[in-house]
Write an enzyme that holds these catalytic residues in place. Structure first.
Site, mmCIF file in Angstrom:
data_model
loop_
_atom_site.group_PDB
_atom_site.id
_atom_site.type_symbol
_atom_site.label_atom_id
_atom_site.label_comp_id
_atom_site.label_asym_id
_atom_site.label_seq_id
_atom_site.Cartn_x
_atom_site.Cartn_y
_atom_site.Cartn_z
ATOM 1 N N SER A 56 0.867 -1.085 0.008
ATOM 2 C CA SER A 56 0.012 -0.025 0.024
ATOM 3 C C SER A 56 0.887 1.243 0.110
ATOM 4 C CB SER A 56 -0.816 -0.057 1.229
ATOM 5 O OG SER A 56 -1.825 1.304 1.160
ATOM 6 N N LYS A 91 -3.511 2.309 -2.022
ATOM 7 C CA LYS A 91 -3.107 3.168 -1.044
ATOM 8 C C LYS A 91 -4.181 3.344 -0.019
ATOM 9 C CE LYS A 91 -1.178 7.095 0.608
ATOM 10 N NZ LYS A 91 0.109 6.862 1.569
ATOM 11 N N GLY A 92 -3.869 3.804 1.156
ATOM 12 C CA GLY A 92 -4.719 3.961 2.128
ATOM 13 C C GLY A 92 -6.033 4.862 1.951
ATOM 14 N N CYS A 124 0.450 3.053 10.709
ATOM 15 C CA CYS A 124 1.021 4.244 10.096
ATOM 16 C C CYS A 124 1.762 4.966 10.946
ATOM 17 C CB CYS A 124 0.093 4.977 9.232
ATOM 18 S SG CYS A 124 1.101 6.377 8.350
ATOM 19 N N LYS A 144 -2.942 -4.745 9.133
ATOM 20 C CA LYS A 144 -1.448 -4.684 8.824
ATOM 21 C C LYS A 144 -0.759 -4.227 10.033
ATOM 22 C CE LYS A 144 1.636 -2.193 5.603
ATOM 23 N NZ LYS A 144 1.679 -1.706 4.336
ATOM 24 N N ILE A 200 5.892 -6.190 7.269
ATOM 25 C CA ILE A 200 6.031 -4.997 8.409
ATOM 26 C C ILE A 200 5.312 -3.651 7.372
ATOM 27 C CG2 ILE A 200 7.475 -6.139 9.903
ATOM 28 C CD1 ILE A 200 9.640 -4.216 8.507
ATOM 29 N N ASN A 201 4.728 -2.817 8.308
ATOM 30 C CA ASN A 201 4.765 -1.309 7.778
ATOM 31 C C ASN A 201 6.195 -0.827 8.121
ATOM 32 O OD1 ASN A 201 3.974 1.311 7.444
ATOM 33 N ND2 ASN A 201 1.668 1.024 7.871
ATOM 34 N N GLY A 224 12.403 -0.297 2.331
ATOM 35 C CA GLY A 224 13.128 -0.821 1.238
ATOM 36 C C GLY A 224 14.215 -2.079 1.787
ATOM 37 N N GLY A 271 11.138 -4.537 1.841
ATOM 38 C CA GLY A 271 12.242 -4.823 1.167
ATOM 39 C C GLY A 271 12.564 -5.764 -0.016
HETATM 40 C C1 LIG Z 1 5.712 6.198 -0.101
HETATM 41 C C2 LIG Z 1 5.319 5.242 1.147
HETATM 42 C C3 LIG Z 1 3.826 5.249 1.371
HETATM 43 C C4 LIG Z 1 3.150 4.225 2.002
HETATM 44 N N1 LIG Z 1 1.605 4.426 2.283
HETATM 45 C C5 LIG Z 1 1.154 3.455 3.024
HETATM 46 C C6 LIG Z 1 -0.415 3.245 3.192
HETATM 47 O O1 LIG Z 1 -1.018 4.333 2.764
HETATM 48 N N2 LIG Z 1 -0.829 2.411 3.966
HETATM 49 C C7 LIG Z 1 0.028 1.366 4.462
HETATM 50 O O2 LIG Z 1 -0.544 0.420 5.028
HETATM 51 N N3 LIG Z 1 1.146 1.334 4.170
HETATM 52 C C8 LIG Z 1 1.863 2.227 3.608
HETATM 53 N N4 LIG Z 1 3.256 2.274 3.268
HETATM 54 C C9 LIG Z 1 4.108 1.107 3.924
HETATM 55 C C10 LIG Z 1 4.151 -0.007 2.639
HETATM 56 O O3 LIG Z 1 3.101 -0.477 2.316
HETATM 57 C C11 LIG Z 1 4.978 -1.177 3.175
HETATM 58 O O4 LIG Z 1 4.538 -1.719 4.214
HETATM 59 C C12 LIG Z 1 6.558 -0.784 3.714
HETATM 60 O O5 LIG Z 1 7.162 0.414 2.924
HETATM 61 C C13 LIG Z 1 7.602 -1.934 3.776
HETATM 62 O O6 LIG Z 1 7.822 -2.539 2.300
HETATM 63 P P1 LIG Z 1 8.850 -2.131 1.523
HETATM 64 O O7 LIG Z 1 10.080 -2.213 2.002
HETATM 65 O O8 LIG Z 1 8.714 -3.072 0.322
HETATM 66 O O9 LIG Z 1 8.346 -0.556 0.801
HETATM 67 C C14 LIG Z 1 3.811 3.137 2.524
HETATM 68 C C15 LIG Z 1 5.336 3.114 2.198
HETATM 69 C C16 LIG Z 1 5.813 4.139 1.404
HETATM 70 C C17 LIG Z 1 7.443 3.847 1.056
#
Ligand SMILES: Cc1cc2nc3c(=O)[nH]c(=O)nc-3n(C[C@H](O)[C@H](O)[C@H](O)COP(=O)(O)O)c2cc1C
Length: 304
Positions: free
Chosen positions: A22, A46-47, A131, A166, A192-193, A218, A245
Site C-alpha cells: 500500500s 493506497k490507504g 502508520c 497490517k 511489516i509497515n 526498502g 524490502g
Molecule cells: C511512500 C510510501 C507510502 C506508504 N503508504 C502506506 C499506506 O498508505 N498504507 C499502508 O498500510 N502502508 C503504507 N506504506 C508502507 C508500505 O506499504 C510497506 O509496508 C513498507 O514500505 C515496507 O515494504 P517495502 O520495504 O517493500 O516498501 C507506505 C510506504 C511508502 C514507502
C-alpha cells in the site's frame, strides 16, 4: 513443469502470491503503462480514509542507504473519490483488489469499511493500524493490543470480506499484537509497515523531513521484516502477507519460507516499475529450478 502458484490468504484466493505494498503503487493505473497488472495476484491500494486527508508538509521523502524514509501522512482523496475514480478501473483488471483502510478513530475505520461494503469489485480489506506518520490514529492503534482488537472488532462487524490487518514493527513484541487481532476476527495479518527513523542534513543542522521522523522502508528493513514474519508465523494460526524490502523472487521465497503465504512489493516499485512482475516470474523460476510443484509446499518450511 506445471507449478501451482495459487495461494489462500485468509479466504482471498490469489492466482500467485504477489501483491503491491500500500502507498507504493497508488491504485495501479500509472503502473499499467509498464506492464499488465492483471499478472499480479492482487493490487493493494493506497490507504483510503473517510473524507480524505491532506498529508504532511514537505519534504516528506528522503533517500537512505538501501532504503528510503517517508512521512506522507496517508494523503488520500477519501472513499467517495476512490469509489468514483479508481474502483471502476480496478474492477476491469484481471486481479484481486485489496483496499487499504485508514482512520483517525475506531469510528472512522468502521465507517470506511461500511461505505466500501456497498460496492462490488473489492475482494479484501487491509486495515492499516500501523502508520507512523499521522498524529491521531495510525501507529497508536497498532501498538496497544487492546486498541488494536477494538479497531478489528469494529471493522469485522461491518464485513464478511477477508480482512487483513497490517501490523507495525515499532513494538517490543509484535506477536502480542498479532494474537490480539487474530482473536478479534482478523483473517490474516500483513507485516511489516515502516520502521521509525530520521535523517539529518549536517550542514543545515536540520532534519531532512519536515515532520522530523518518518518511516524507513526498502532493502534496509528486510532482515527485520523476515524476523517478524518468522516470529508471527509461530504465534498465530492465520496466514501472513509478508513485506519489507522485497525486490526479487528470491527475496519473496525467503519470506514464504519464514511463514508468509503471500508477499507485497513496495519501495522496489520506485526503483523499477516492473519489480512486482519480476517477483512473480522470479518465484516461478525458483520453483521450476528447485522442482517445487506447489508454492504452498514452501510456506513456513524453514529448516531451523
Ligand atoms: C511512500 C510510501 C507510502 C506508504 N503508504 C502506506 C499506506 O498508505 N498504507 C499502508 O498500510 N502502508 C503504507 N506504506 C508502507 C508500505 O506499504 C510497506 O509496508 C513498507 O514500505 C515496507 O515494504 P517495502 O520495504 O517493500 O516498501 C507506505 C510506504 C511508502 C514507502
Amino acid at each position: 513443469m506445471d507449478i501451482n502458484t495459487q495461494v489462500n490468504l485468509g479466504g482471498l484466493m490469489m492466482k500467485n502470491p504477489v501483491t503491491t505494498a500500500s502507498g507504493t503503487f497508488a491504485s495501479g493505473k500509472e503502473y499499467a503503462q509498464f506492464f499488465d497488472v492483471g499478472k499480479l495476484g492482487a493490487i493493494t491500494t493506497k490507504g483510503v480514509s473517510l473524507d480524505g486527508w491532506q498529508g504532511n508538509d514537505t519534504p516528506r521523502i528522503a533517500e537512505t542507504p538501501s532504503g528510503m524514509l517517508n512521512s506522507i501522512g496517508l494523503q488520500n482523496p477519501g472513499v467517495d473519490a476512490f469509489v468514483k475514480k479508481d474502483l471502476p478501473w480496478l474492477k476491469e483488471q484481471d486481479t484481486k483488489v485489496i483496499v487499504n483502510v485508514s482512520g483517525h478513530s475506531v469510528d472512522e475505520y468502521q465507517a470506511v469499511v461500511e461505505a466500501l461494503e456497498a460496492h462490488e469489485g473489492i475482494d479484501a480489506y487491509e486495515i492499516n493500524i500501523s502508520c507512523p506518520n499521522v498524529d491521531r490514529g495510525g501507529l497508536t492503534f497498532g501498538t496497544d493490543p487492546r486498541v488494536a482488537a477494538e479497531v478489528v472488532s469494529a471493522c469485522r462487524a461491518q464485513t464478511k470480506r477477508p480482512m487483513i490487518v497490517k501490523l507495525t514493527p515499532n513494538v517490543t513484541d509484535i506477536t502480542e499484537i498479532a494474537r490480539a487481532v487474530e482473536a478479534a476476527g482478523a483473517d490474516a495479518v500483513s507485516l511489516i509497515n515502516t520502521l521509525l527513523g530520521m535523517a539529518i542534513d549536517p550542514y543545515k543542522r536540520k532534519p531532512i523531513l519536515a515532520r522530523v521522523v518518518g518511516g524507513l522502508s526498502g532493502p534496509a528493513v528486510k532482515p527485520v521484516a523476515l524476523r517478524m514474519v518468522w516470529q508471527v508465523h509461530q504465534a498465530v494460526n492465520i496466514p501472513i502477507l509478508g513485506m519489507g524490502g522485497i525486490c526479487t523472487g528470491l527475496d519473496a521465497i525467503e519470506f514464504i519460507l519464514a511463514g508468509a503465504s503471500a508477499v507485497a512489493v513496495g519501495t522496489a516499485n520506485f526503483m523499477n516499475p516492473q519489480s512486482a512482475l519480476e517477483v512473480v516470474s522470479g518465484i516461478e523460476s525458483f520453483c521450476a529450478n528447485q522442482g517445487v510443484k506447489d508454492i504452498n509446499e514452501l510456506i513456513g518450511e524453514l529448516n531451523c
